[in-house]
Design a protein around this motif. Structure first.
Motif, PDB file in Angstrom:
ATOM      1  N   ASP A  56    -101.585 -75.288 -69.501  1.00 11.87           N
ATOM      2  CA  ASP A  56    -100.170 -76.028 -69.211  1.00 11.87           C
ATOM      3  C   ASP A  56     -99.429 -76.495 -70.258  1.00 11.87           C
ATOM      4  N   PRO A  57     -98.574 -75.763 -71.143  1.00  9.85           N
ATOM      5  CA  PRO A  57     -97.953 -76.147 -72.280  1.00  9.85           C
ATOM      6  C   PRO A  57     -97.024 -77.444 -71.873  1.00  9.85           C
ATOM      7  N   LEU A  63    -101.567 -85.541 -71.687  1.00  3.41           N
ATOM      8  CA  LEU A  63    -102.733 -85.527 -72.476  1.00  3.41           C
ATOM      9  C   LEU A  63    -102.742 -86.512 -73.448  1.00  3.41           C
ATOM     10  N   CYS A  64    -101.560 -87.030 -73.929  1.00  4.80           N
ATOM     11  CA  CYS A  64    -101.373 -88.217 -74.975  1.00  4.80           C
ATOM     12  C   CYS A  64    -101.553 -89.422 -74.468  1.00  4.80           C
ATOM     13  N   ARG A  65    -101.028 -89.459 -73.171  1.00  5.00           N
ATOM     14  CA  ARG A  65    -101.148 -91.082 -72.453  1.00  5.00           C
ATOM     15  C   ARG A  65    -102.429 -91.297 -71.809  1.00  5.00           C
ATOM     16  N   TYR A  66    -103.088 -90.013 -70.991  1.00  2.00           N
ATOM     17  CA  TYR A  66    -104.285 -90.371 -70.243  1.00  2.00           C
ATOM     18  C   TYR A  66    -105.493 -89.600 -70.704  1.00  2.00           C
ATOM     19  N   ARG A  67    -105.251 -88.717 -71.695  1.00  2.00           N
ATOM     20  CA  ARG A  67    -106.603 -88.067 -72.285  1.00  2.00           C
ATOM     21  C   ARG A  67    -106.783 -88.328 -73.628  1.00  2.00           C
ATOM     22  N   ALA A  68    -106.849 -89.342 -74.111  1.00  2.00           N
ATOM     23  CA  ALA A  68    -106.836 -89.873 -75.413  1.00  2.00           C
ATOM     24  C   ALA A  68    -108.165 -89.548 -76.009  1.00  2.00           C
ATOM     25  N   GLU A  69    -109.245 -89.800 -74.968  1.00  2.00           N
ATOM     26  CA  GLU A  69    -110.723 -89.311 -75.759  1.00  2.00           C
ATOM     27  C   GLU A  69    -110.907 -87.890 -75.994  1.00  2.00           C
ATOM     28  N   ARG A  83     -99.418 -77.206 -79.545  1.00  2.00           N
ATOM     29  CA  ARG A  83     -98.689 -76.619 -78.441  1.00  2.00           C
ATOM     30  C   ARG A  83     -97.725 -75.311 -78.763  1.00  2.00           C
ATOM     31  N   ASP A  84     -97.050 -75.794 -80.084  1.00  2.00           N
ATOM     32  CA  ASP A  84     -95.925 -74.709 -80.646  1.00  2.00           C
ATOM     33  C   ASP A  84     -96.795 -73.651 -81.307  1.00  2.00           C
TER      34      ASP A  84
END
Length: 220
Positions: A56-57, A63-69, A83-84
């Motif tokens: 999912d691009p 990801l930056c907010r909730y998957r920091a780990e 992503r690019d």
């Protein structure tokens, strides 16, 4: 067993991509933390983040907010950059497949080792780099359609030139050779040559444009 093999290949590909792209995500030499200290953690973060962005691009904010780990120590800017990279990588899949096919065929015929080149192809996001690798395998240019007609039917070219020079007036025998189905020359080849003559004649183009202006009552 087959699923395990596929999974292993996918994981190996993520690892190869993360190792190849690592240099673009390392901090500048002036940073307080040494580059050597961050290499393992950045490589690991790239390897874990790649499949998520591939799936999912648009998931960068999530990801930056909730998957920091998962993404740490990558910054938000670097996740966007990653992503690019994936999008560039996917856009070159067709060219990459062609090259890998040729490399595999070469290995099977001459027994050579192209593993280093194969790894470059599998991880590159540079179109120019892939085109350079593909250059030796690229089929030779056969020339334009008219060039091929000139080579295969030189006498047809002479007949068309004669027809054009005489403003369409030609004796019946020559005309039949050009246009009638089932005779010496293919009709489509003659039409191609005539179309090129028309397209390349400035006088014809000017006459057509002038007539169009008259019919449409266009004033320029």
């Amino acid at each position: 067993m087959r699923y395990s093999t596929i999974l292993l290949n996918v994981m190996t590909n993520w690892r190869n991509l993360s190792n190849a792209w690592l240099k673009d995500f390392l901090p500048s030499p002036s940073a307080t933390t040494t580059t050597k200290d961050l290499r393992p953690s950045i490589t690991n973060a790239i390897e874990k983040t790649l499949p998520l962005l591939r799936e999912d691009p648009t998931s960068v904010p999530f990801l930056c907010r909730y998957r920091a780990e998962v993404i740490e120590p990558l910054t938000t800017k670097q996740v966007h950059q990653l992503r690019d990279y994936i999008q560039k990588y996917d856009s070159l899949s067709s060219l990459r497949t062609k090259i890998l096919s040729h490399l595999q065929n070469n290995n099977s015929t001459d027994g050579g080792d192209s593993s280093a080149t194969k790894l470059r192809v599998e991880t590159s996001i540079s179109k120019s780099e892939l085109e350079d690798i593909y250059a030796p395998f690229k089929p030779p240019f056969k020339g334009s359609l008219e060039d091929r007609i000139r080579t295969e039917y030189p006498e047809l070219v002479n007949l068309i030139d004669e027809l054009w020079k005489n403003k369409g007036r030609m004796d019946d025998s020559s005309g039949n050779k050009i246009m009638k189905k089932g005779t010496i020359y293919p009709k489509d080849k003659a039409v191609t040559l005539l179309a090129n003559r028309i397209a390349g004649d400035v006088g014809v183009i000017d006459a057509v444009m002038e007539r169009c202006h008259d019919l449409c009552k266009i004033q320029v």
